[in-house]
Design an enzyme around this catalytic site. Sequence first.
Site, PDB file in Angstrom:
ATOM      1  N   HIS A  18       0.856  -1.198   0.000  1.00 45.92           N
ATOM      2  CA  HIS A  18       0.000   0.000   0.000  1.00 45.92           C
ATOM      3  C   HIS A  18       0.890   1.246   0.000  1.00 45.92           C
ATOM      4  O   HIS A  18       1.762   1.407   0.854  1.00 45.92           O
ATOM      5  CB  HIS A  18      -0.911  -0.010   1.222  1.00 45.92           C
ATOM      6  CG  HIS A  18      -1.930   1.094   1.226  1.00 45.92           C
ATOM      7  ND1 HIS A  18      -3.088   1.049   0.481  1.00 45.92           N
ATOM      8  CD2 HIS A  18      -1.951   2.290   1.871  1.00 45.92           C
ATOM      9  CE1 HIS A  18      -3.793   2.152   0.688  1.00 45.92           C
ATOM     10  NE2 HIS A  18      -3.118   2.933   1.526  1.00 45.92           N
TER      11      HIS A  18
ATOM     12  N   ASP B 290       0.957   5.374  -0.090  1.00 47.63           N
ATOM     13  CA  ASP B 290       0.185   6.591   0.183  1.00 47.63           C
ATOM     14  C   ASP B 290       0.882   7.813  -0.391  1.00 47.63           C
ATOM     15  O   ASP B 290       1.940   8.206   0.082  1.00 47.63           O
ATOM     16  CB  ASP B 290       0.032   6.774   1.693  1.00 47.63           C
ATOM     17  CG  ASP B 290      -0.870   5.721   2.309  1.00 47.63           C
ATOM     18  OD1 ASP B 290      -2.038   5.644   1.910  1.00 47.63           O
ATOM     19  OD2 ASP B 290      -0.384   4.972   3.191  1.00 47.63           O
TER      20      ASP B 290
ATOM     21  N   MET C  40     -11.985   5.169   4.433  1.00 48.09           N
ATOM     22  CA  MET C  40     -11.029   5.733   5.382  1.00 48.09           C
ATOM     23  C   MET C  40     -11.599   5.580   6.788  1.00 48.09           C
ATOM     24  O   MET C  40     -12.683   6.095   7.075  1.00 48.09           O
ATOM     25  CB  MET C  40     -10.795   7.228   5.106  1.00 48.09           C
ATOM     26  CG  MET C  40      -9.937   7.556   3.898  1.00 48.09           C
ATOM     27  SD  MET C  40      -8.230   6.959   3.854  1.00 48.09           S
ATOM     28  CE  MET C  40      -7.617   7.174   5.505  1.00 48.09           C
TER      29      MET C  40
ATOM     30  N   HIS D 186      -2.637   4.731  -3.288  1.00 49.37           N
ATOM     31  CA  HIS D 186      -3.720   5.544  -2.710  1.00 49.37           C
ATOM     32  C   HIS D 186      -3.332   7.015  -2.858  1.00 49.37           C
ATOM     33  O   HIS D 186      -2.448   7.500  -2.161  1.00 49.37           O
ATOM     34  CB  HIS D 186      -3.866   5.142  -1.231  1.00 49.37           C
ATOM     35  CG  HIS D 186      -4.877   5.927  -0.459  1.00 49.37           C
ATOM     36  ND1 HIS D 186      -4.949   5.875   0.926  1.00 49.37           N
ATOM     37  CD2 HIS D 186      -5.871   6.771  -0.851  1.00 49.37           C
ATOM     38  CE1 HIS D 186      -5.937   6.647   1.340  1.00 49.37           C
ATOM     39  NE2 HIS D 186      -6.501   7.216   0.297  1.00 49.37           N
TER      40      HIS D 186
ATOM     41  N   ASP E 136      -8.801   1.420   5.636  1.00 50.99           N
ATOM     42  CA  ASP E 136      -7.498   2.073   5.770  1.00 50.99           C
ATOM     43  C   ASP E 136      -7.489   3.053   6.945  1.00 50.99           C
ATOM     44  O   ASP E 136      -8.193   4.059   6.920  1.00 50.99           O
ATOM     45  CB  ASP E 136      -7.190   2.820   4.456  1.00 50.99           C
ATOM     46  CG  ASP E 136      -5.781   3.378   4.414  1.00 50.99           C
ATOM     47  OD1 ASP E 136      -5.011   3.143   5.358  1.00 50.99           O
ATOM     48  OD2 ASP E 136      -5.462   4.056   3.409  1.00 50.99           O
TER      49      ASP E 136
ATOM     50  N   GLY F  95      -5.832   2.898  11.293  1.00 54.12           N
ATOM     51  CA  GLY F  95      -6.086   2.395  12.644  1.00 54.12           C
ATOM     52  C   GLY F  95      -6.423   0.920  12.716  1.00 54.12           C
ATOM     53  O   GLY F  95      -7.037   0.465  13.692  1.00 54.12           O
TER      54      GLY F  95
ATOM     55  N   SER G  56       1.215   1.535  10.969  1.00 56.92           N
ATOM     56  CA  SER G  56       1.914   1.523  12.259  1.00 56.92           C
ATOM     57  C   SER G  56       1.867   0.156  12.920  1.00 56.92           C
ATOM     58  O   SER G  56       2.874  -0.295  13.475  1.00 56.92           O
ATOM     59  CB  SER G  56       1.269   2.525  13.221  1.00 56.92           C
ATOM     60  OG  SER G  56       0.977   3.701  12.562  1.00 56.92           O
TER      61      SER G  56
ATOM     62  N   PHE H 107      -2.279  11.090   7.907  1.00 61.59           N
ATOM     63  CA  PHE H 107      -1.247  10.627   8.842  1.00 61.59           C
ATOM     64  C   PHE H 107      -1.480   9.178   9.238  1.00 61.59           C
ATOM     65  O   PHE H 107      -2.629   8.730   9.298  1.00 61.59           O
ATOM     66  CB  PHE H 107      -1.260  11.488  10.116  1.00 61.59           C
ATOM     67  CG  PHE H 107      -1.062  12.952   9.841  1.00 61.59           C
ATOM     68  CD1 PHE H 107       0.214  13.484   9.710  1.00 61.59           C
ATOM     69  CD2 PHE H 107      -2.166  13.788   9.674  1.00 61.59           C
ATOM     70  CE1 PHE H 107       0.387  14.835   9.425  1.00 61.59           C
ATOM     71  CE2 PHE H 107      -1.997  15.139   9.390  1.00 61.59           C
ATOM     72  CZ  PHE H 107      -0.714  15.664   9.263  1.00 61.59           C
ATOM     73  N   GLY H 108      -0.393   8.486   9.527  1.00 63.26           N
ATOM     74  CA  GLY H 108      -0.487   7.153  10.092  1.00 63.26           C
ATOM     75  C   GLY H 108      -0.638   7.276  11.608  1.00 63.26           C
ATOM     76  O   GLY H 108      -0.522   8.366  12.176  1.00 63.26           O
ATOM     77  N   GLY H 109      -0.924   6.152  12.242  1.00 63.35           N
ATOM     78  CA  GLY H 109      -0.927   6.108  13.699  1.00 63.35           C
ATOM     79  C   GLY H 109      -2.102   6.770  14.393  1.00 63.35           C
ATOM     80  O   GLY H 109      -2.022   7.061  15.590  1.00 63.35           O
TER      81      GLY H 109
HETATM   82  C1  DX5 Z   1      -3.578   7.620   6.047  1.00 66.54           C
HETATM   83  C2  DX5 Z   1      -3.123   6.597   5.050  1.00 66.54           C
HETATM   84  C3  DX5 Z   1      -2.990   5.238   5.617  1.00 66.54           C
HETATM   85  C4  DX5 Z   1      -1.990   5.139   6.740  1.00 66.54           C
HETATM   86  C5  DX5 Z   1      -2.502   4.101   7.694  1.00 66.54           C
HETATM   87  O1  DX5 Z   1      -3.913   8.793   5.408  1.00 66.54           O
HETATM   88  O2  DX5 Z   1      -4.024   6.503   3.967  1.00 66.54           O
HETATM   89  O3  DX5 Z   1      -2.701   4.276   4.615  1.00 66.54           O
HETATM   90  O4  DX5 Z   1      -0.706   4.809   6.324  1.00 66.54           O
HETATM   91  O5  DX5 Z   1      -1.683   4.079   8.793  1.00 66.54           O
HETATM   92  P1  DX5 Z   1      -2.076   3.383  10.146  1.00 66.54           P
HETATM   93  O6  DX5 Z   1      -2.304   1.939   9.862  1.00 66.54           O
HETATM   94  O7  DX5 Z   1      -0.906   3.648  11.032  1.00 66.54           O
HETATM   95  O8  DX5 Z   1      -3.353   4.056  10.649  1.00 66.54           O
HETATM   96 ZN    ZN Z   2      -3.751   4.735   2.508  1.00 65.40          ZN
END
Ligand code: DX5
Ligand code: ZN
Length: 216
Positions: free
Chosen positions: A34, A36, A138, A67, A176, A178, A199, A144-146
């Site tokens: 994946h 981003d 979403m 994505h 996608d 959390g 994460s 952001f991740g995490g």
């Molecule tokens: C967020 C991204 C996700 C992100 C998910 O905007 O689209 O793909 O990397 O990260 P986690 O799994 O840490 O929520």
């Molecule tokens: Zn994504």
Amino acid sequence: MKHPLIAPSLLAADFGNLQRDVEMVNASEADWHHIDVMDGVFVPNISYGMPVVKAIQKYATKPLDVHLMIVDPDRYIETFAKLGAATLTVHYEACTHLHRTIQAIKAHGMKAGVALNPHTNVNLLEDTIQDIDMVLIMSVNPGFGGQTFIENTFNKIKALKELILRNKAKTLIEIDGGVTNKNAKDLVEAGADVLVAGSFVFKSQDPVRTISELKG
Ligand code: DX5
Ligand code: ZN
């Protein structure tokens, strides 16, 4: 229970060791990579662009699940086709002529994905669902991740599944944001086909094992 496809999000990889982390995904039970792409306009963050995607593509042995969190994604459909994207996902909120965008993605030989922000109702896809290969729900606000998983996602998955069945479409449902071992099983039971995890995979002690756990 069926096993979901797993798409580790390289946003959470160690960019100083990107080749190593891509090869970890290659060696795991993951199904897709994946990727981003964020432009700092559609979302309040900039991730990485084409040269980095090219570097990922060089080492990746699994399909690239790209994505795009960018405005006016039509400008880059050909570019991502050339970079080897298997699926190209654009945001519903970023497309004025979504039907045209979906057709253009397919005309370039890729699967067409449409992503929905947490506030976007799944029923807005009633008139396009038969043309869409995958809907990305979403489960956090993109950028952001995490972040923490939004529980209303479960209602959206169920509503989308009904919409897909009602229209006799073959659309996959990807989740996608959390995703962890705490919600993965329930997501699949609700109707998810593909789980993205950033994460939770890359910050774990043993990412290969974590991927295997998510796969179930
Ligand atoms: C967020 C991204 C996700 C992100 C998910 O905007 O689209 O793909 O990397 O990260 P986690 O799994 O840490 O929520
Ligand atoms: Zn994504």
